[in-house]
Motif scaffolding. Structure first.
Motif, short mmCIF file in Angstrom:
data_model
loop_
_atom_site.label_atom_id
_atom_site.label_comp_id
_atom_site.label_asym_id
_atom_site.label_seq_id
_atom_site.Cartn_x
_atom_site.Cartn_y
_atom_site.Cartn_z
N ASP A 6 0.92 -1.26 -0.07
CA ASP A 6 -0.14 -0.03 0.03
C ASP A 6 0.87 1.32 -0.06
OD1 ASP A 6 -1.89 2.18 0.62
OD2 ASP A 6 -2.98 0.67 1.73
N GLN A 7 0.63 2.06 -0.90
CA GLN A 7 1.53 3.23 -1.05
C GLN A 7 0.88 4.44 -0.74
OE1 GLN A 7 2.71 3.63 -5.47
NE2 GLN A 7 2.95 1.28 -5.54
N SER A 8 -0.22 4.38 -0.26
CA SER A 8 -1.29 5.61 0.25
C SER A 8 -0.78 6.46 1.33
CB SER A 8 -2.65 5.22 0.52
OG SER A 8 -2.62 4.32 1.61
N GLY A 9 0.25 5.97 2.15
CA GLY A 9 0.71 6.72 3.11
C GLY A 9 2.33 7.42 2.93
N ILE A 10 2.51 7.19 1.86
CA ILE A 10 3.83 7.79 1.16
C ILE A 10 3.71 9.16 0.81
CG2 ILE A 10 6.01 7.55 -0.39
CD1 ILE A 10 5.69 5.36 1.44
N GLN A 11 4.32 10.06 1.52
CA GLN A 11 4.29 11.62 1.04
C GLN A 11 5.41 12.13 0.13
OE1 GLN A 11 4.10 13.64 4.66
NE2 GLN A 11 2.75 12.52 5.66
N LEU A 12 5.00 13.03 -0.54
CA LEU A 12 6.21 13.51 -1.66
C LEU A 12 6.83 14.76 -1.26
CD1 LEU A 12 4.46 12.76 -5.09
CD2 LEU A 12 6.18 11.32 -3.77
N ASP A 13 7.84 14.98 -0.94
CA ASP A 13 8.70 16.13 -0.85
C ASP A 13 9.43 16.81 -1.83
OD1 ASP A 13 10.47 18.08 0.49
OD2 ASP A 13 10.07 17.04 2.39
N SER A 14 9.17 18.21 -2.17
CA SER A 14 9.75 18.78 -3.59
C SER A 14 11.15 19.47 -3.03
CB SER A 14 8.71 19.90 -4.09
OG SER A 14 8.40 20.93 -2.83
N ILE A 15 11.39 19.55 -1.85
CA ILE A 15 12.70 20.20 -1.17
C ILE A 15 13.83 19.14 -0.62
CG2 ILE A 15 13.53 21.72 0.43
CD1 ILE A 15 10.65 23.06 0.87
N HIS A 16 13.31 18.17 0.03
CA HIS A 16 14.43 17.33 0.74
C HIS A 16 14.41 16.00 0.06
CE1 HIS A 16 12.70 20.10 3.85
NE2 HIS A 16 13.98 20.29 4.12
N PRO A 17 15.66 15.50 0.00
CA PRO A 17 16.05 14.11 -0.99
C PRO A 17 15.43 12.93 -0.18
CG PRO A 17 17.96 14.73 0.28
CD PRO A 17 16.84 16.01 0.53
N THR A 18 15.27 11.97 -0.95
CA THR A 18 14.81 10.62 -0.21
C THR A 18 16.07 10.19 0.61
OG1 THR A 18 13.46 9.86 -2.20
CG2 THR A 18 14.22 8.23 -0.78
N GLY A 19 15.77 9.65 1.59
CA GLY A 19 16.82 9.20 2.76
C GLY A 19 17.92 8.18 2.16
N GLN A 20 19.19 8.48 2.54
CA GLN A 20 20.29 7.84 2.16
C GLN A 20 21.18 7.20 3.30
OE1 GLN A 20 22.47 8.54 -1.37
NE2 GLN A 20 20.80 9.97 -1.73
N VAL A 21 21.58 6.06 3.65
CA VAL A 21 22.48 5.58 4.53
C VAL A 21 23.82 4.83 3.59
CG1 VAL A 21 22.85 3.95 6.30
CG2 VAL A 21 20.66 5.24 6.04
N THR A 22 24.87 5.28 4.11
CA THR A 22 25.97 4.37 3.28
C THR A 22 26.49 3.18 4.29
OG1 THR A 22 26.88 6.37 2.07
CG2 THR A 22 28.36 4.62 2.58
N VAL A 23 26.44 2.10 3.80
CA VAL A 23 26.78 0.93 4.66
C VAL A 23 28.08 0.64 4.45
CG1 VAL A 23 26.02 -1.48 5.20
CG2 VAL A 23 24.38 0.23 4.19
N HIS A 24 28.69 0.54 5.80
CA HIS A 24 30.38 0.07 5.46
C HIS A 24 30.37 -1.14 6.17
CE1 HIS A 24 31.57 4.25 4.58
NE2 HIS A 24 30.71 4.73 5.55
N MET A 25 30.73 -2.24 5.40
CA MET A 25 30.88 -3.68 5.83
C MET A 25 32.24 -3.86 6.61
SD MET A 25 27.96 -4.40 4.74
CE MET A 25 28.03 -6.11 5.28
N GLU A 26 32.35 -4.26 7.86
CA GLU A 26 33.72 -4.45 8.46
C GLU A 26 33.57 -5.76 9.29
OE1 GLU A 26 33.49 -0.91 10.68
OE2 GLU A 26 34.01 0.56 9.09
N ASN A 27 34.37 -6.74 8.86
CA ASN A 27 34.38 -7.82 9.90
C ASN A 27 33.12 -8.69 9.87
OD1 ASN A 27 37.11 -7.50 10.09
ND2 ASN A 27 36.77 -5.94 11.85
N GLY A 28 32.48 -8.76 8.88
CA GLY A 28 31.34 -9.29 8.82
C GLY A 28 29.93 -8.71 9.42
N SER A 29 30.28 -7.51 10.03
CA SER A 29 29.25 -6.71 10.52
C SER A 29 29.03 -5.45 9.54
CB SER A 29 29.60 -6.37 11.82
OG SER A 29 28.42 -5.80 12.61
N HIS A 30 28.22 -4.45 10.11
CA HIS A 30 28.08 -3.08 9.24
C HIS A 30 28.04 -2.10 10.07
CE1 HIS A 30 24.29 -5.11 10.57
NE2 HIS A 30 23.84 -4.09 10.71
#
Length: 306
Positions: free
Chosen positions: A72-96
């Motif tokens: 269901d997509q009905s609760g997803i809001q659109l923002d004309s100013i701020h970007p979609t969230g991003q996270v850089t995942v660093h893999m380290e010794n089998g963990s993150h």
């Protein structure tokens, strides 16, 4: 597919971040709320994501995935100013390790729109976490969301430095009756309120009594998981052996939370719930990222659990 699942789905309102996990070699849509919604939908429930995304390429990828997964997509809001969230995942010794970008669209969830989504759907359970509370607009939207959701509330604590503090944790615990947390987070949280507790059992008892919780689920990685309830019932389970090699642990906690939600809604016993959550979370560690690409992954669990 079980007819019981198809004909009797529960509606779960899921508030929080939807973002892209940037791995060294791939970009994967993620965020705990999104991952939990994916799992619940694959189990033929009706999750409704309440989040916000930017007007960018990631938005198009997200909506394409939601359509493919029939979420269901009905609760997803659109923002004309701020970007979609991003996270850089660093893999380290089998963990993150996560590097989370500030001031993203999910920090600006609109209160009125979130409230209307909740009122229109009357959920059977409301899920929320901690990361999406770092922005004041989303905090206000969460308060309204929870006040409108006349149902059990499930708090999934995911502490990501530097995006948490005592005030955020306290206000979260005051707004829920069910909590999922890992053993490291349990120590961090209790240290804010009562630093002189000697062990995890004392910490769990303290949180249940101080915040009037009904259930507290504690995950311990390779040490399994346990739960404590307000009636003093304590349940412990060990980690089942993996059927395939470990790939990564990203999303294992989200997989665990999704099965706990299924168990609560279907009135499974605590031992049954924790055992199944542990089995499913372990299986999630044998795939890249937080969720499988196809629904075939879920079929053995659907056939044996329902």
């Amino acid at each position: 597919m079980s007819n019981h699942l198809k004909n009797n789905p529960f509606t779960i309102a899921i508030f929080g971040e939807v973002l892209a996990d940037i791995f060294p070699d791939a970009t994967v849509l993620g965020g705990a709320p999104y991952n939990v919604a994916r799992h619940l939908r694959a189990f033929q429930q009706h999750p409704i994501l309440i989040s916000r995304v930017g007007n960018d390429a990631l938005k198009h990828s997200l909506f394409a995935e939601l359509t493919r997964l029939d979420i269901d997509q009905s609760g997803i809001q659109l923002d004309s100013i701020h970007p979609t969230g991003q996270v850089t995942v660093h893999m380290e010794n089998g963990s993150h390790r996560f590097e989370i970008e500030p001031n993203q669209a999910y920090d600006h969830i609109h209160t009125g729109m979130a409230h209307l989504t909740t009122l229109a759907n009357q959920p059977d359970l409301a899920y929320f976490g901690t990361l999406a509370q770092r922005g004041i607009q989303s905090r206000l939207a969460l308060d309204t969301f929870l006040s409108g959701a006349k149902c059990p509330r499930f708090l999934d604590i995911n502490l990501r430095e530097p995006w948490y503090n005592k005030h955020m944790i306290r206000r979260s615990l005051l707004r829920t009756e069910i909590v999922k947390i890992n053993e490291d987070e349990l120590a961090i949280v209790c240290n804010y309120f009562e630093p002189n507790l000697n062990n995890d059992k004392e910490r769990a008892l303290f949180l249940i009594k101080k915040f009037d919780l009904k259930h507290l689920f504690v995950t311990c990685g390779e040490g399994g998981a346990w739960a404590l309830s307000s009636n003093d019932e304590e349940t412990k389970v060990s980690v089942p052996p993996l059927n395939s090699p470990l790939v990564d642990t990203v999303g294992a906690g989200d997989a665990f939370a999704a099965i706990c939600i299924l168990g609560l809604l279907n009135h499974w016993s605590m031992e049954e719930m924790l055992t199944r959550a542990g089995i499913f979370a372990s299986a999630a560690c044998t795939i890249r990222g937080a969720a499988p690409e196809t629904s075939d992954f879920y079929l053995p669990y659907i056939e044996s659990w329902f």
